[in-house]
Design an enzyme around this catalytic site. Structure first.
Site, PDB file in Angstrom:
ATOM      1  N   HIS A   1       1.626   6.760   3.102  1.00 31.70           N
ATOM      2  CA  HIS A   1       0.893   8.022   2.984  1.00 31.70           C
ATOM      3  C   HIS A   1       1.356   9.081   3.983  1.00 31.70           C
ATOM      4  O   HIS A   1       2.286   8.851   4.756  1.00 31.70           O
ATOM      5  CB  HIS A   1      -0.618   7.791   3.039  1.00 31.70           C
TER       6      HIS A   1
ATOM      7  N   LYS B   1       0.869  -1.186   0.000  1.00 29.99           N
ATOM      8  CA  LYS B   1       0.000   0.000   0.000  1.00 29.99           C
ATOM      9  C   LYS B   1       0.900   1.228   0.000  1.00 29.99           C
ATOM     10  O   LYS B   1       2.026   1.166   0.480  1.00 29.99           O
ATOM     11  CB  LYS B   1      -0.844   0.032   1.276  1.00 29.99           C
TER      12      LYS B   1
ATOM     13  N   HIS C   1       1.840   8.139   7.531  1.00 34.08           N
ATOM     14  CA  HIS C   1       3.078   7.403   7.803  1.00 34.08           C
ATOM     15  C   HIS C   1       4.275   8.345   7.824  1.00 34.08           C
ATOM     16  O   HIS C   1       5.207   8.169   8.593  1.00 34.08           O
ATOM     17  CB  HIS C   1       3.297   6.303   6.757  1.00 34.08           C
TER      18      HIS C   1
END
Ligand code: ARG
Length: 563
Positions: A128, A125, A131
């Site tokens: 983003h 994933k 994070h």
């Protein structure tokens, strides 16, 4: 020089009270005409059973000035201490010049182990903004705790386990394109993952298939394990590119999968304590008495979940590291999850659950449409960093730097700008990201601090013919005194940042120091004919540069020597 300690020692000798106790009572008067430190004697009234005014007077009579404290006065129940300015300036500046990048460090941590879990992106994933926030705050906390003498273990709790991997394997088998995955792993894996969800709406059998694949994975089937490991390796390679750019690393990448074989123990421990309840075929810990929804431990299909893995991870960490503190840097939306599993640990009898801390942070919003409309509506972090670096490069058209220095300099300033923008807000406050603010050379920004630092070094390169022994008593201007005052409180500022787990405290401090530095630079001549004054001022600048660099280091930002 720790004046608080010196003052506390003086009072302790005169009163027979413990130093630590006194140290906590000492205040810094808002109005410096009332002294640099003060003891509010009403805090002692119950011990001595006397009026504060009397206590202050008696103590004042017993304490004599020395080379550090030039004057002691009793005023209205306060015992006020005046620091000897000359010895103060010399002691602060000499200490900085001598200790250099170790100035501000402390040993209070006593080598106790602090775990800082941060970043923790999910495999396959996108990494983003949340994070990024976690990574940046975690890096700063790591450096802060380390500076205070703690032993820090940095853990990246990768999201590499869970039913979503069944979905991903199913999606890969149906629509996976090896070449595309090799080229742009995260984007391609996200594409097929999104497609899985779209298709599953039309065809519910897909969910069933995904569950089977995850079950196979949990049972260690080679084919599913190979794919999962491949996705993980590719993802980590991508994440590491970012970590390298940010100058971040970890001591452990034990993510959720690491605990997949440690879950049965959690279940039996909970069963032993009769904490598990059946509910709709799932096993839960009822948290109603604590006004929280139940913590699900085992799902109805027998699969373990996020919370169970976190409980296993906390127990593992306590056993492996015997931590003093176990810190989780994770977004505020997960606050309840942390409250829940901390509570479960407490109910299990883990008295150390009180040492587990969720350091939450609020959302950072990007109003910039260009960045937010890519596939899956995610903001790609590389794009944010690249844009920052490119904008800095545009600003640097007049630079005197050599051609080959422009790129690496812009990289440091650009990345530093983003880090600074994230850390200068209180972490619990929502923020709308703005390029104007982030890159504003005149404002409270990373580039402003970088610029201030480079400006300082630039003067130091120019001054010549300094004396060996600076006479700091020549630094009499108000702004000079203010700078020295500011420099003197670095260690307590770090302590405050640690006690609040809040890097903003350092960001604010370095902004204030830089502002003072620039106003000093604009109002006081450094390159003068008076050698003694020139020497003292040059050394003051050197001390400022050391402390600015240290602060940027504590925030996870690299300095540049010129720009
Ligand atoms: N991987 C999770 C996410 O991206 C964050 C993990 C937080 N840490 C934890 N111990 N639960 O949302």
């Amino acid at each position: 020089m720790d004046y608080r300690k010196i003052v506390s020692e003086m009072i302790s000798k005169a009163s027979d009270l413990e130093i630590d106790k006194i140290e906590n009572m000492i205040e810094v008067p808002a109005n410096s005409e009332l002294g640099d430190y003060a003891l509010p004697c009403f805090k002692l009234a119950s011990i001595y059973r006397k009026a504060p005014v009397l206590i202050a007077q008696e103590l004042a009579g017993k304490i004599l000035p020395d080379s550090h404290i030039s004057n002691i006065q009793a005023v209205n129940g306060y015992l006020n201490f005046f620091v000897n300015k000359e010895s103060f300036s010399a002691s602060v500046l000499n200490e900085i010049l001598e200790k250099k990048d170790r100035y501000g460090d402390d040993t209070v941590g006593g080598e106790q182990t602090v775990i800082i879990e941060s970043s923790s992106p999910n495999i396959a994933k996108p990494f983003h903004i949340g994070h990024l926030c976690s990574t940046i705050i975690g890096q700063s906390l790591y450096r802060l705790y380390e500076s205070a003498g703690y032993k820090v273990v940095r853990i990246n709790h990768l999201g590499d386990w869970g039913t979503q991997f069944g979905k991903l394997i199913s999606a890969y088998k149906r629509w996976g394109d090896d070449q595309a995955i090799q080229e742009e792993p995260i984007k391609e894996l996200l594409r097929i993952y999104v497609k899985f969800h779209e298709e599953a709406e039309k065809n519910p059998e897909l969910e069933e298939e995904a569950r089977r694949y995850f079950k196979n994975l949990e049972d260690g089937s080679p084919e599913e394990t190979r794919l999962w490991q491949w996705f993980k390796d590719l993802s980590l390679k991508e994440f590491n590119k970012l970590y390298n750019r940010l100058g971040v690393s970890f001591d452990s990448y034990n993510g959720e999968s690491f605990y997949s074989d440690k879950m049965d123990e959690v279940v039996s421990l909970l069963e032993e304590k009769s904490l598990l309840k059946e509910s709709d075929q799932a096993k839960i810990v009822d948290l109603e008495p604590y006004n929280m929804p139940p913590c699900i431990i085992v799902k109805s299909d027998g699969a373990s979940i996020y919370a169970t893995r976190d409980i296993a991870a906390a127990i593992y960490r306590k056993r492996t590291y015997d931590f003093y503190k176990n810190i989780y840097v994770v977004g505020i939306p997960q606050a309840l999850h942390f409250q829940q599993f901390f509570k479960v640990l407490e109910l299990m009898g883990c008295e150390w659950s009180k040492d587990c801390v969720h350091v939450g942070f609020a959302h950072v919003r990007f109003p910039d449409k260009k960045l937010s409309t890519r596939s899956g509506n995610v903001i790609y972090l590389e794009d944010v960093l690249d844009e920052s670096v490119n904008r800095i490069k545009e600003y640097m058209t007049n630079t005197k730097l050599d051609e080959d220095m422009i790129e690496p300099t812009a990289e440091k300033i650009g990345i530093g700008a983003v880090i600074f923008a994230f850390l200068k807000r209180s972490r619990e406050k929502e923020m709308v990201f703005s390029w104007e603010e982030t890159l504003n050379l005149e404002g409270e920004s990373g580039p402003y601090i970088h610029y201030t630092y480079a400006r300082g070094l630039n003067i130091l390169r120019k001054v010549e013919g300094l004396e060996d022994r600076p006479d700091f008593s020549l630094l009499k201007e108000k702004v000079e005194i203010a700078i020295i005052q500011k420099l003197s409180v670095l260690q307590e500022t770090i302590a405050e940042a640690i006690s609040r787990n809040e890097p903003m405290v350092i960001a604010r401090y370095v902004i204030e120091l830089s502002k003072l530095f620039n106003s000093f630079y604009n109002s006081c001549k450094v390159i003068t004919e008076e050698i003694k004054l020139k020497t003292a001022r040059a050394k003051l600048i050197e001390a400022c540069c050391i402390v600015i660099k240290k602060c940027l280091y504590l925030l996870g930002i690299e300095t540049v020597d010129a720009m």
